[in-house]
Structure formats: structure tokens, C-alpha cells
Scaffold this active site. Structure first.
Site, mmCIF file in Angstrom:
data_model
loop_
_atom_site.group_PDB
_atom_site.id
_atom_site.type_symbol
_atom_site.label_atom_id
_atom_site.label_comp_id
_atom_site.label_asym_id
_atom_site.label_seq_id
_atom_site.Cartn_x
_atom_site.Cartn_y
_atom_site.Cartn_z
ATOM 1 N N LYS A 151 -0.555 1.136 10.209
ATOM 2 C CA LYS A 151 -1.417 2.112 10.904
ATOM 3 C C LYS A 151 -2.858 1.655 10.922
ATOM 4 O O LYS A 151 -3.601 1.949 11.835
ATOM 5 C CB LYS A 151 -1.394 3.453 10.166
ATOM 6 C CG LYS A 151 -0.070 4.129 10.087
ATOM 7 C CD LYS A 151 -0.272 5.513 9.478
ATOM 8 C CE LYS A 151 0.931 5.961 8.710
ATOM 9 N NZ LYS A 151 0.942 5.495 7.304
ATOM 10 N N LYS A 185 2.684 -7.034 7.960
ATOM 11 C CA LYS A 185 3.519 -5.886 8.328
ATOM 12 C C LYS A 185 2.821 -5.000 9.374
ATOM 13 O O LYS A 185 1.584 -4.932 9.405
ATOM 14 C CB LYS A 185 3.952 -5.101 7.091
ATOM 15 C CG LYS A 185 3.026 -4.055 6.629
ATOM 16 C CD LYS A 185 3.701 -3.171 5.584
ATOM 17 C CE LYS A 185 2.713 -2.099 5.195
ATOM 18 N NZ LYS A 185 3.256 -0.869 4.769
ATOM 19 N N LYS A 230 -5.047 -4.446 -0.458
ATOM 20 C CA LYS A 230 -5.863 -3.427 0.226
ATOM 21 C C LYS A 230 -7.341 -3.543 -0.154
ATOM 22 O O LYS A 230 -8.216 -3.312 0.675
ATOM 23 C CB LYS A 230 -5.342 -2.018 -0.068
ATOM 24 C CG LYS A 230 -4.012 -1.755 0.623
ATOM 25 C CD LYS A 230 -3.808 -0.288 0.948
ATOM 26 C CE LYS A 230 -2.607 -0.148 1.876
ATOM 27 N NZ LYS A 230 -2.256 1.211 2.195
#
Ligand code: AQP
Length: 332
Positions: free
Chosen positions: A197, A194, A111
């Protein structure tokens, strides 16, 4: 007593991965466990969230939970920031967890990417807050996608170290509940990433709010390869998009991947995609209708969250009191 804690971040639109990897499994568990399902807004702000959107997304995720079939009476459904014990316990765990442990967390590395120095400190200590979420209620089981396994290991390490440091047998050992088909749904644009959102491409995911046309279009345009469909999972190597779409079909139809390969193997993607789109629309339609209805009833959704938070606080307070005594904090 077996107790579950699990959460979803209100970081954007709920998508099919969240539904198949989390919500649908929660619905199956709610009769057998004492459950807390949380919209984890404190986790969400570890990356920037527009305040107005955060509030809207919190209601939408809650509506998704209710529409998927979670009962707000038998379960505790709430948003994390309404129960201050999460942040309080997370601070104590920041002082229990070691820097080296957090440095090993692969999700932070993914991230934060190249801009590690600019990542929020909250993003780095995110796993400590997750440990607090679970242990504040002494949850015994946590349903997780396999991307969260490492964080759950850290929760176990924190619980053990707390018990050892303070010479108590206070926190239980938390067990993961990992599910089969649908555990990890991948992006429709890249079968190695993956479904998420926060992916900038809306075409990478099927949102729970997408209409029939959007679902059909996204599936029709999903990335594939030039070969006929695999006839068995053994042929999935180097074909992540085929594996993902066939896995999606298996998860939505609640059959095995072998059955899907048996039925479509050797065939054309175009035919298969048409069937997959019909299946997705049929499965998601009723949930989406209910989500639309709940969108028009924000007061009801807020009332569910408020009631859940009150019950969560009642459950958490005695544990928090005991923790404060163990640590040596004076309290009234
Ligand atoms: N692609 C996925 N396949 C299967 N399960 C998934 N989950 C998320 N994506 C997939 C599961 O959904 C639950 C809630 O996830 P989350 O909101 O806490 O955060 P996440 O895992 O980081 O999900 P996103 O959608 O990818 O959000 P962003 O983009 O904000 O990071 C979890 O149980 C998760 O495993």
C-alpha cells in the site's frame, strides 16, 4: 475451540496482494473457525497517517472485507482502537518481550531503513502489539503471509515467557496458517519487492478500487523481461517478474503455477498480459461493485465496526481481568 485473529492496516488502498494473500483466505476460513477480523488502526499510526485519510481508509478496508464475503454476523469485524484491551495488553508485553528479540525483527529494519533513529518507538514495538491482538482473544490460529512469520514466532515467545515468568499455563501456542499460491504478490514494477500500500508508485499495485481501464493499463505496463514466458517454474530463476505475473494468474484462476506455465510457456508476454487483465477484471469486478456500494453507506460500515467492537470487548474483558490478576494489578 479453534479461534482466528487476523488484521489489515488501514494505511492506504487495499490492493490485490491484500486480497489474495489475506481476505480471500479469510473468507474460506470463516465457516470452520471462530473468527475476529480487525482493521488495525493502532498499528497503522506507527508510521504517519493523515487523520482524515486514516478514517477513510478504515472504512474502505472494512468495506473490502465485507465485499470480499466476510459475514459481520458470524465473524467479529472491528477496528482495533475501539477495544482498549489491545493497548493495555501490549504494554504488559512490552515488559515481557526482550529488546534483543525486537532488534532481530527484519520488518522493522526494512521499514525504518536508514532513518532508524527517526522511526517511531511504536514501529519498534509493533510486534508486541501484534502479540497482544492475538493473545487478548487466546486465538489458536493466525493466517499470515510469509512476511509475518517472524512476528508470529515472537508472539509464541512472548506467550511462553509470560507463562514461564508467572508460572501459569495461560496463553495457548498459536499456530500459523500459511497458504499456497498468492501468498506473496510482488510489485508490478519490481518483482523482488512485495506489492504494498505504501509503495510511492501507484503503478506498482492493483488497488481494489481501480477501474477496468486502470487494471488493464497497469498489467500491460508491468515490468517483464525480453524472453518468452517460462515453460516451467524451474525456469523462474532470475525472472522474478515472470514468476510474479504467472503466480498472479494461478492465484486468480485458482489453478497451479505448473498449469499456467504449461498453457503460456514459450509464448509472448503481450498475449499473456491481455488474458491476465481480463481475468483480474472478471475476478475483482463484483467485489469492487460492492465496495463502491458500501462507500455510499458509511453509517452501515460504522455500525458493523461498532457492533464488532462491542462483541470483541465482551470477549476480551474476562481474559484481561485474569491477566491483571496474574500480573498482580489491583482492580475493582
Ligand atoms: N504483497 C502481498 N502479497 C500477499 N499478501 C500480502 N499482504 C500484504 N501485502 C501482501 C497481506 O495482507 C494482510 C494485511 O497486510 P497489512 O495491511 O497488515 O500490512 P502489510 O503486510 O505491511 O501490507 P502492505 O500492503 O504492504 O502495507 P504497508 O505498505 O502499509 O506496509 C497481511 O496478512 C499480509 O500478509
Amino acid at each position: 475451540m479453534k479461534r482466528i485473529f487476523s488484521g489489515v492496516q488501514p494505511t492506504g488502498n487495499l490492493h490485490l496482494g491484500n486480497y489474495l494473500g489475506a481476505l480471500r483466505n479469510w473468507v474460506r476460513l470463516q465457516d470452520d473457525y471462530d473468527c475476529l477480523f480487525c482493521v488495525v488502526d493502532l498499528h497503522a499510526i506507527t508510521t504517519w497517517q493523515e487523520p482524515g485519510e486514516l478514517a477513510t481508509n478504515t472504512r474502505e478496508v472494512t468495506a473490502g472485507m465485507l465485499a470480499a464475503g466476510l459475514d459481520p454476523k458470524s465473524n467479529i469485524i472491528f477496528n482495533q482502537s475501539q477495544v482498549s484491551g489491545h493497548a493495555e495488553l501490549a504494554w504488559i508485553f512490552n515488559c515481557v518481550a526482550r529488546l534483543g528479540w525486537l532488534n532481530r525483527m527484519t520488518q522493522f529494519k526494512e521499514k525504518a531503513g536508514k532513518s532508524r533513529e527517526n522511526a517511531s518507538v511504536g514501529l519498534f514495538v509493533y510486534p508486541d502489539l501484534m502479540a497482544a491482538d492475538i493473545l487478548l482473544y487466546k486465538a489458536t490460529h493466525v493466517p499470515v503471509g510469509d512476511d509475518q512469520k517472524q512476528h508470529l514466532e515472537l508472539t509464541r515467545d512472548i506467550a511462553n515467557k509470560f507463562n514461564n515468568d508467572f508460572k501459569v499455563d495461560f496463553f495457548p501456542t498459536v499456530e500459523p496458517l500459511i497458504f499456497g499460491a498468492g501468498t506473496r504478490i510482488m510489485s508490478l514494477r519490481d518483482g523482488t519487492k512485495k506489492m504494498s500500500k505504501s509503495d510511492p508508485s501507484d503503478n506498482s499495485r492493483i488497488n481494489m478500487t481501480d477501474g477496468t481501464d486502470a487494471i488493464a493499463r497497469k498489467i500491460r505496463r508491468a515490468k517483464t523481461d525480453p524472453h518468452p514466458l517460462p515453460a516451467s517454474p524451474a525456469e523462474f530463476d532470475d525472472r522474478p517478474e515472470a514468476a510474479n505475473l504467472m503466480g498472479l494468474f494461478a492465484a486468480l484462476s485458482e489453478t497451479s503455477i505448473e498449469e499456467v506455465c504449461g498453457r503460456y510457456g514459450g509464448g509472448l508476454f503481450s498475449t499473456f498480459k491481455g488474458d491476465l487483465a481480463d481475468l483480474a477484471v472478471a475476478r475483482l469486478g463484483p467485489i469492487q461493485d460492492e465496495m463502491r456500494r458500501l462507500k455510499e453507506a458509511p453509517d452501515y460500515v460504522d455500525q458493523v465496526l461498532g457492533d464488532g467492537a462491542r462483541r470483541a470487548r465482551e470477549l476480551a474483558q474476562p481474559t484481561l481481568d485474569e491477566i491483571q490478576d496474574i500480573v498482580g494489578f489491583l482492580r475493582p
